[in-house]
Design an enzyme around this catalytic site. Structure first.
Site, PDB file in Angstrom:
ATOM      1  N   LYS A 115       0.833  -1.210   0.000  1.00  0.00           N
ATOM      2  CA  LYS A 115       0.000   0.000   0.000  1.00  0.00           C
ATOM      3  C   LYS A 115       0.865   1.257   0.000  1.00  0.00           C
ATOM      4  O   LYS A 115       0.539   2.237  -0.654  1.00  0.00           O
ATOM      5  CB  LYS A 115      -0.948   0.023   1.202  1.00  0.00           C
ATOM      6  CG  LYS A 115      -2.084  -0.981   1.090  1.00  0.00           C
ATOM      7  CD  LYS A 115      -3.248  -0.623   2.009  1.00  0.00           C
ATOM      8  CE  LYS A 115      -4.375  -1.649   1.879  1.00  0.00           C
ATOM      9  NZ  LYS A 115      -5.484  -1.388   2.775  1.00  0.00           N
ATOM     10  N   LYS A 198      -6.919 -10.663  -7.693  1.00  0.00           N
ATOM     11  CA  LYS A 198      -7.998 -10.915  -6.735  1.00  0.00           C
ATOM     12  C   LYS A 198      -9.080  -9.843  -6.886  1.00  0.00           C
ATOM     13  O   LYS A 198      -8.761  -8.673  -7.055  1.00  0.00           O
ATOM     14  CB  LYS A 198      -7.375 -10.855  -5.334  1.00  0.00           C
ATOM     15  CG  LYS A 198      -8.266 -11.247  -4.200  1.00  0.00           C
ATOM     16  CD  LYS A 198      -7.594 -10.934  -2.863  1.00  0.00           C
ATOM     17  CE  LYS A 198      -7.943  -9.542  -2.402  1.00  0.00           C
ATOM     18  NZ  LYS A 198      -8.384  -9.375  -1.038  1.00  0.00           N
ATOM     19  N   LYS A 201     -12.632  -4.727  -3.281  1.00  0.00           N
ATOM     20  CA  LYS A 201     -13.549  -3.597  -3.122  1.00  0.00           C
ATOM     21  C   LYS A 201     -12.958  -2.313  -3.644  1.00  0.00           C
ATOM     22  O   LYS A 201     -13.644  -1.450  -4.153  1.00  0.00           O
ATOM     23  CB  LYS A 201     -13.799  -3.353  -1.622  1.00  0.00           C
ATOM     24  CG  LYS A 201     -14.889  -4.156  -1.015  1.00  0.00           C
ATOM     25  CD  LYS A 201     -15.106  -3.662   0.418  1.00  0.00           C
ATOM     26  CE  LYS A 201     -14.540  -4.642   1.437  1.00  0.00           C
ATOM     27  NZ  LYS A 201     -13.439  -4.171   2.235  1.00  0.00           N
TER      28      LYS A 201
HETATM   29  P1  ATP Z   1      -9.932  -3.719   0.008  1.00  0.00           P
HETATM   30  O1  ATP Z   1      -9.826  -3.616  -1.470  1.00  0.00           O
HETATM   31  O2  ATP Z   1     -10.566  -2.534   0.668  1.00  0.00           O
HETATM   32  O3  ATP Z   1      -8.686  -4.224   0.709  1.00  0.00           O
HETATM   33  P2  ATP Z   1     -11.109  -6.314  -0.241  1.00  0.00           P
HETATM   34  O4  ATP Z   1     -12.323  -6.419  -1.074  1.00  0.00           O
HETATM   35  O5  ATP Z   1      -9.835  -6.822  -0.804  1.00  0.00           O
HETATM   36  O6  ATP Z   1     -11.006  -4.843   0.261  1.00  0.00           O
HETATM   37  P3  ATP Z   1     -10.915  -6.925   2.570  1.00  0.00           P
HETATM   38  O7  ATP Z   1     -11.759  -5.925   3.314  1.00  0.00           O
HETATM   39  O8  ATP Z   1      -9.447  -6.762   2.577  1.00  0.00           O
HETATM   40  O9  ATP Z   1     -11.463  -7.071   1.073  1.00  0.00           O
HETATM   41  O10 ATP Z   1     -11.236  -8.375   3.077  1.00  0.00           O
HETATM   42  C1  ATP Z   1     -12.393  -8.777   3.754  1.00  0.00           C
HETATM   43  C2  ATP Z   1     -12.489 -10.270   3.703  1.00  0.00           C
HETATM   44  O11 ATP Z   1     -12.899 -10.680   2.398  1.00  0.00           O
HETATM   45  C3  ATP Z   1     -11.178 -10.997   3.990  1.00  0.00           C
HETATM   46  O12 ATP Z   1     -11.432 -12.095   4.830  1.00  0.00           O
HETATM   47  C4  ATP Z   1     -10.708 -11.442   2.631  1.00  0.00           C
HETATM   48  O13 ATP Z   1      -9.952 -12.612   2.695  1.00  0.00           O
HETATM   49  C5  ATP Z   1     -12.022 -11.658   1.883  1.00  0.00           C
HETATM   50  N1  ATP Z   1     -11.837 -11.404   0.449  1.00  0.00           N
HETATM   51  C6  ATP Z   1     -11.631 -10.215  -0.126  1.00  0.00           C
HETATM   52  N2  ATP Z   1     -11.522 -10.331  -1.470  1.00  0.00           N
HETATM   53  C7  ATP Z   1     -11.676 -11.649  -1.733  1.00  0.00           C
HETATM   54  C8  ATP Z   1     -11.653 -12.412  -2.919  1.00  0.00           C
HETATM   55  N3  ATP Z   1     -11.480 -11.840  -4.098  1.00  0.00           N
HETATM   56  N4  ATP Z   1     -11.859 -13.734  -2.848  1.00  0.00           N
HETATM   57  C9  ATP Z   1     -12.055 -14.317  -1.643  1.00  0.00           C
HETATM   58  N5  ATP Z   1     -12.073 -13.675  -0.477  1.00  0.00           N
HETATM   59  C10 ATP Z   1     -11.880 -12.340  -0.505  1.00  0.00           C
END
Ligand code: ATP
Ligand code: LTN
Length: 336
Positions: A115, A198, A201
């Site tokens: 980040k 991956k 969000k």
């Molecule tokens: P950000 O982009 O804000 O980091 P994110 O969508 O990657 O958000 P997180 O808030 O970091 O998600 O993660 C929340 C939960 O969702 C975690 O347990 C993470 O492992 C799961 N998660 C996030 N993206 C995925 C994905 N693409 N596939 C499976 N699990 C996911």
């Protein structure tokens, strides 16, 4: 006494809606683990502040994240579902943990490196640097045994274990040393437009992200536009066919059939059929969740009341742990 193990997990309110990966990779697992665990789920709003946020948007995102947890089956009368900033002990314990964390140790955390490198390390905030000790505080306040997280968070849970052991050695047995529960690789969802990344969000473009709160028609359209691969065969092969493999993973997660069974169903059929079925499966699962979340958001007073009651429950546990920690490190108790 046969007490269930304690579970703690959380998500950042970093968008207006959760995405399909958060649902499959976290919410579904959390929902199932409520039966076997004494579960605590947190909307980690203080973590969201580690990167710039618009205040008005952040406030809605916090409520929306909580509403989606409930709509997806987290039961706030069975589990504890609260907002991190409503329990002051998180920030307070994080401070104490900061004092026993090495600068070098924190510098090795890969999420910080990723980040921070986006904007240049000098522009990154101290908050972003201290993200993992706040996460350790979340976990350690509640005598947590199990921490379900994605693979990317494993390093933070390892740090939490190190800090717990270090504190216990230095100041006497205080913390339970938690175990990471790494979510299955089968629960990992990739971006529909870039199926080697991956789904996330906070992706730069949301054209490959399927939102839980999107209108069904928009969801179906996005899935129909997913990139597929050369060839016509519907076969699971992450290396050669990342797009099709991702669609099969989604369909398997939403429809319940195994990937092998699905491959057989699609012999002699094309990508168009697959996409249509994925869209139908996702919409049929998401539609009731979406309606329930919107209903909850229509009554923010009631939602805030639920979060308030749950924060009180969390506070009771957290305050106790913090008092022990303050005592162990030699702070003077406050007269009440
Ligand atoms: P950000 O982009 O804000 O980091 P994110 O969508 O990657 O958000 P997180 O808030 O970091 O998600 O993660 C929340 C939960 O969702 C975690 O347990 C993470 O492992 C799961 N998660 C996030 N993206 C995925 C994905 N693409 N596939 C499976 N699990 C996911
Ligand atoms: N860093 C995690 C969110 C998170 C968390 C936690 C997960 C904050 N505190 C405590 C488990 C336990 C993430 O980005 N997924």
């Amino acid at each position: 006494m046969n007490q269930k193990p304690r579970l703690f997990s959380g998500m950042q309110p970093s968008a207006d809606s959760l995405q399909i990966g958060n649902y499959v990779g976290a919410l579904v697992q959390w929902r199932n683990m409520q039966a076997t665990h004494d579960a605590i789920f947190c909307v980690v709003d203080l973590h969201a502040l580690t990167v710039p946020q618009d205040p008005a948007l952040l406030r809605t995102q916090i409520r929306r994240t909580a509403a989606q947890y409930i709509a997806a089956g987290i039961d706030p009368s069975v589990s504890t579902l609260f907002v991190q900033s409503h329990v002051p002990a998180h920030a307070e314990l994080a401070w104490v943990l900061n004092t026993i964390t090495g600068f070098g140790e924190a510098s090795r955390m890969t999420q910080f490196k990723d980040k921070a490198s986006r904007g240049g390390t000098d522009a990154a905030s101290l908050g972003l640097f201290a993200y993992p000790t706040l996460m350790a505080a979340d976990i350690l306040l509640y005598d947590t045994n199990d921490v379900p997280v994605g693979d990317d968070q494993k390093q933070h849970v390892e740090l939490t274990r190190d800090l717990a052991n270090r504190f216990n050695t230095r100041f006497g047995q205080t913390f339970v040393v938690p175990e990471p529960v790494i979510l299955p690789e089968g629960a990992r969802i990739y971006d529909l437009q870039n199926p080697i990344a991956k789904m996330s969000k906070s992706a730069i473009s949301d054209s490959g992200v399927v939102w839980l709160l999107d209108e069904p028609a928009a969801t179906a359209k996005k899935i129909r536009s997913a990139v597929t691969d050369a060839g016509r065969e519907v076969r699971f092969d992450r290396g050669e066919k990342p797009g099709v493999s991702n669609l099969l993973t989604i369909l398997s997660s939403f429809g319940g059939s195994s990937i092998t069974a699905l491959e057989e169903t699609y012999v002699g059929r094309g990508y168009g059929d697959l996409k249509k079925d994925v869209a139908e499966a996702v919409v049929s699962v998401f539609e009731p969740i979406r309606s329930r979340a919107l209903e909850l958001l229509d009554d923010p007073g009631e939602l805030d009341r639920i979060l308030g009651v749950n924060a009180d429950r969390a506070n009771e546990i957290a305050e106790d742990t913090l008092a022990t920690v303050y005592d162990r490190v030699g702070l003077l108790p406050r007269r009440r």
